[in-house]
Write an enzyme that holds these catalytic residues in place. Structure first.
Site, PDB file in Angstrom:
ATOM      1  N   LYS A 188      25.652  -1.559  20.867  1.00 37.54           N
ATOM      2  CA  LYS A 188      25.645  -2.906  21.425  1.00 37.54           C
ATOM      3  C   LYS A 188      25.406  -3.977  20.359  1.00 37.54           C
ATOM      4  CE  LYS A 188      26.148  -2.792  25.614  1.00 37.54           C
ATOM      5  NZ  LYS A 188      27.545  -2.860  26.128  1.00 37.54           N
ATOM      6  N   LYS A 212      25.155  -7.331  21.238  1.00 37.35           N
ATOM      7  CA  LYS A 212      24.589  -8.542  21.847  1.00 37.35           C
ATOM      8  C   LYS A 212      23.251  -8.976  21.246  1.00 37.35           C
ATOM      9  CE  LYS A 212      26.144 -10.293  25.382  1.00 37.35           C
ATOM     10  NZ  LYS A 212      27.458 -10.898  25.317  1.00 37.35           N
ATOM     11  N   PRO A 213      22.281  -8.042  21.065  1.00 37.67           N
ATOM     12  CA  PRO A 213      21.011  -8.500  20.482  1.00 37.67           C
ATOM     13  C   PRO A 213      21.213  -9.184  19.127  1.00 37.67           C
ATOM     14  CG  PRO A 213      20.795  -6.256  21.309  1.00 37.67           C
ATOM     15  CD  PRO A 213      22.257  -6.603  21.397  1.00 37.67           C
ATOM     16  N   THR A 214      22.162  -8.678  18.354  1.00 41.28           N
ATOM     17  CA  THR A 214      22.441  -9.295  17.053  1.00 41.28           C
ATOM     18  C   THR A 214      23.007 -10.703  17.235  1.00 41.28           C
ATOM     19  OG1 THR A 214      22.791  -7.154  16.035  1.00 41.28           O
ATOM     20  CG2 THR A 214      23.781  -9.036  14.919  1.00 41.28           C
ATOM     21  N   LYS A 257      33.663  -7.772  16.374  1.00 35.71           N
ATOM     22  CA  LYS A 257      32.875  -8.495  17.375  1.00 35.71           C
ATOM     23  C   LYS A 257      31.753  -9.310  16.703  1.00 35.71           C
ATOM     24  CE  LYS A 257      31.813  -7.214  22.088  1.00 35.71           C
ATOM     25  NZ  LYS A 257      31.538  -6.092  22.968  1.00 35.71           N
ATOM     26  N   GLY A 305      -9.065   6.911   0.859  1.00 37.72           N
ATOM     27  CA  GLY A 305      -9.593   6.717   2.201  1.00 37.72           C
ATOM     28  C   GLY A 305     -10.917   5.972   2.160  1.00 37.72           C
ATOM     29  N   CYS A 357      -8.302   9.175  -5.681  1.00 38.20           N
ATOM     30  CA  CYS A 357      -9.362   8.200  -5.413  1.00 38.20           C
ATOM     31  C   CYS A 357     -10.478   8.809  -4.546  1.00 38.20           C
ATOM     32  CB  CYS A 357      -8.769   6.942  -4.795  1.00 38.20           C
ATOM     33  SG  CYS A 357      -9.884   5.536  -4.953  1.00 38.20           S
ATOM     34  N   GLY A 392     -10.170  11.252  -2.809  1.00 38.51           N
ATOM     35  CA  GLY A 392      -9.959  12.686  -3.056  1.00 38.51           C
ATOM     36  C   GLY A 392     -10.671  13.167  -4.308  1.00 38.51           C
ATOM     37  N   GLU A 448     -21.401   5.468   0.291  1.00 40.68           N
ATOM     38  CA  GLU A 448     -20.477   4.807   1.219  1.00 40.68           C
ATOM     39  C   GLU A 448     -20.674   5.335   2.640  1.00 40.68           C
ATOM     40  OE1 GLU A 448     -16.281   5.229   0.300  1.00 40.68           O
ATOM     41  OE2 GLU A 448     -15.676   4.101   2.068  1.00 40.68           O
ATOM     42  N   HIS A 506      -4.989   5.547  -8.522  1.00 41.76           N
ATOM     43  CA  HIS A 506      -3.918   5.946  -7.605  1.00 41.76           C
ATOM     44  C   HIS A 506      -2.614   6.152  -8.373  1.00 41.76           C
ATOM     45  CE1 HIS A 506      -5.953   5.148  -3.722  1.00 41.76           C
ATOM     46  NE2 HIS A 506      -6.640   4.267  -4.431  1.00 41.76           N
ATOM     47  N   GLU A 547       0.011   7.473  -7.447  1.00 42.60           N
ATOM     48  CA  GLU A 547       1.211   7.351  -6.593  1.00 42.60           C
ATOM     49  C   GLU A 547       1.924   6.011  -6.757  1.00 42.60           C
ATOM     50  OE1 GLU A 547      -1.942   7.595  -5.517  1.00 42.60           O
ATOM     51  OE2 GLU A 547      -2.331   6.406  -3.717  1.00 42.60           O
TER      52      GLU A 547
HETATM   53  N1  GLN Z   1     -13.732   4.458  -0.284  1.00 42.24           N
HETATM   54  C1  GLN Z   1     -13.738   4.787  -1.663  1.00 42.24           C
HETATM   55  C2  GLN Z   1     -14.181   3.626  -2.538  1.00 42.24           C
HETATM   56  O1  GLN Z   1     -14.193   2.507  -2.122  1.00 42.24           O
HETATM   57  C3  GLN Z   1     -12.371   5.263  -2.101  1.00 42.24           C
HETATM   58  C4  GLN Z   1     -11.319   4.215  -2.014  1.00 42.24           C
HETATM   59  C5  GLN Z   1      -9.924   4.768  -2.062  1.00 42.24           C
HETATM   60  O2  GLN Z   1      -9.707   5.949  -1.842  1.00 42.24           O
HETATM   61  N2  GLN Z   1      -8.951   3.935  -2.317  1.00 42.24           N
HETATM   62  O3  GLN Z   1     -14.536   3.810  -3.669  1.00 42.24           O
END
Ligand code: GLN
Length: 542
Positions: A187, A189-191, A223, A359, A386, A388, A410, A516, A518
């Site tokens: 469809k 129409k939305p476009t 169209k 995390g 980190c 980890g 923490e 990090h 990554e």
């Molecule tokens: N929470 C941890 C800190 O603040 C690790 C942070 C993270 O993994 N980016 O040091």
């Protein structure tokens, strides 16, 4: 003189606008132009650091320590450049700058108004990025979807810049064409409606990128062309793909690059996407998997958004797997499961390698520590990123050094052994509730210790620069004890004497970094730590 290409989204979000922008950039770069990109996030948040990654996706970190939208990561991976905070604009930043200027009497007593002063500030910032990156082309992605109040002022900025430089500004709309199951028909129409809305903002798209499950057929192109007022050749088919790195190749099948050049009155040029073509073809032939488990907390919002919060980790795994000629198979493992049912951790044996990514906070922490202990004892390749690293240090302190109850302040402020603790300067910041943009962010130097796995991975380099985002650190008061029991400090930050990398000798691969890695992985240039991790993981099954 820079040319500006604004990209806005129609119909709905989450259809790969960032990848589309990055792909246009990739094509133009492959034609020999200098290309940069700017992301506009229409949030009041000054940066993404204070946004919930489950809602907003990954917080990407630039070399200069900006906490920004994950699309900046896409741009870096596709364009193979390092961007900075200049490439990221938020509503918060724009308003903050205008208000500061007003307070400093820099408007000379004039009334400061939302229009034109807010769009003008946005334009100023876009031009600044163009200048900084000496760009022939600047791609500007306007976050959100046309028709939202949130991004109106940025559409206004786009319109105003076109008025100022009619020959140097182009508009692209990335739209979505649904195929409802009841009709089975694609469809348009939305476009059409989205284009009308954009017209209402004074903007006529020059090019429409039509995202859909399958390629567009002729009737659909016709169209869209008639109803949306664009030439048929400027309706570009953007079907779903297996890997996002195919997108530029698809766009080039529809000759997008030269269509853009033509609109700017520039001569056609051949694009050179040979190396990407080669790797895409190679990826299609991969059969042998490398099975990587990522241990994290369980997010209620479902797997899709969850995966988005770790997009750079996922991409880094893929790049490294392709380098080892393996098909990456990535599984999300809920750490809370290992808390409820400790014997479930045995499932980690089915994987070739385990990652505990970055995390925050307490939830799921004990499960992650169980997983790390299992990897250490069962000699399963482990890469810690980190958090980890911090949890690996805690695991080692508890179970090898005998420091019962060792933890990070923490999540356990009263621990008898704070092996991970706040950095000195962080304590003051938190006391004053200064949370935004105050972590240890961006590039910091790391000195590699010779003879370690990490140092071998990086090759000749003795000093490396890697990107950070954390407040907590390995507590130097425990370093001697940890090293005495065999934990190898493979990298330190020489200026502040902070632990940057740890390893466990005698294990096939147990490496964790405070930074990090990554964020610096590229499709054709996997990050050294990911590359070596996957190499060892891939060989495990032999
Ligand atoms: N929470 C941890 C800190 O603040 C690790 C942070 C993270 O993994 N980016 O040091």
């Amino acid at each position: 003189m820079a040319k500006y290409i604004f990209v806005a989204g129609g119909v709905m979000s989450g259809i790969g606008k960032g990848v589309a922008v990055a792909s246009i950039g990739k094509i133009l770069k492959s034609k020999g132009f200098k290309v940069t990109a700017v992301k506009i996030d229409p949030y009041i948040n000054v940066d993404a650091g204070t946004m919930n990654p489950i809602e907003h996706g990954e917080v990407f970190v630039t070399q200069d320590g900006d906490e920004c939208d994950q699309d900046i990561g896409n741009y870096e991976r596709f364009l193979d450049v390092d961007l900075t905070r200049t490439n990221y604009i938020t509503t918060g930043r724009v308003y903050q700058a205008v208000i500061n200027r007003e307070r400093n009497l820099e408007y000379n007593g004039k009334c400061v108004e939302v229009v034109p002063d807010i769009p003008n500030e946005a334009i100023f910032r876009i031009k600044k990025a163009a200048k900084k990156d000496k760009a022939d082309f600047v791609l500007i992605e306007i976050g959100g979807t046309v028709g939202e109040y949130q991004n109106m002022l940025f559409l206004e900025a786009a319109r105003m810049l076109r008025l100022e430089k009619p020959k140097d500004v182009l508009f692209v709309m990335v739209s979505f064409l649904p195929i409802p199951s009841m009709t089975g028909e694609m469809k348009t129409k939305p476009t059409q409606t989205a284009v009308r809305t954009l017209n209402g903002a004074g903007i006529q798209p020059d090019i429409i990128l039509a995202r859909s499950m399958v390629p567009l057929d002729e009737p659909r192109k016709r169209k869209i062309s008639i109803f949306c007022n664009v030439a048929k050749e400027d309706v570009i088919s953007a079907p779903d793909v297996k890997t996002i790195y195919e997108v530029p190749l698809n766009f080039e099948n529809d000759n997008l690059g030269n269509r853009i050049l033509k609109k700017f009155n520039l001569k056609s040029r051949k694009s050179n996407l040979n190396d990407w073509n080669k790797i895409i073809r190679m990826i299609r032939t991969l059969r042998t998997p490398v099975k990587i488990g990522i241990v994290g907390k369980y997010f209620e919002t479902g797997d899709f958004t969850l995966m988005d919060s770790y997009i750079s980790v996922l991409e880094a795994i893929k790049h490294a797997a392709w380098f080892s000629k393996r098909k990456p198979e990535i599984t999300w493992l809920s750490s809370e499961k290992y808390e409820r049912n400790p014997s479930a951790v045995k499932e980690l044996k089915d994987f070739d390698g385990i990652i505990v990514p970055g995390g925050f906070g307490k939830r799921g922490v004990e499960g992650k520590i169980k997983a790390i202990e299992f990897c250490r004892k069962q000699k399963i390749p482990y890469l810690g990123l980190c958090f980890g690293l911090q949890l690996a240090v805690i695991e080692f302190a508890r179970h090898v050094c005998g420091l019962k109850g060792a933890a990070s302040t923490e999540f356990d402020p009263k621990t008898p052994y704070p092996v991970i603790d706040l950095m000195m300067e962080q304590k003051a910041l938190l006391k004053e509730k200064r949370y935004g943009g105050t972590m240890r962010l961006g590039d910091y130097k790391c000195e590699l210790r010779p003879g370690t796995l990490s140092s071998k991975a990086y090759g000749k380099e003795k000093y490396i620069l890697e990107r950070h985002r954390h407040r907590y650190e390995v507590n130097n008061a425990f370093r001697e004890k940890l090293e005495e029991k065999g934990l190898k400090i493979a990298g330190i930050n020489p200026e502040a004497d902070l632990v940057e990398i740890i390893e466990i000798p005698g294990h096939p691969f147990f490496v964790a970094s405070q930074f990090h890695p990554e964020f610096k992985s590229r499709p054709l240039r996997p990050h050294p730590l990911f590359r070596e991790f996957i190499k060892v993981a891939a060989n495990r099954r032999k």
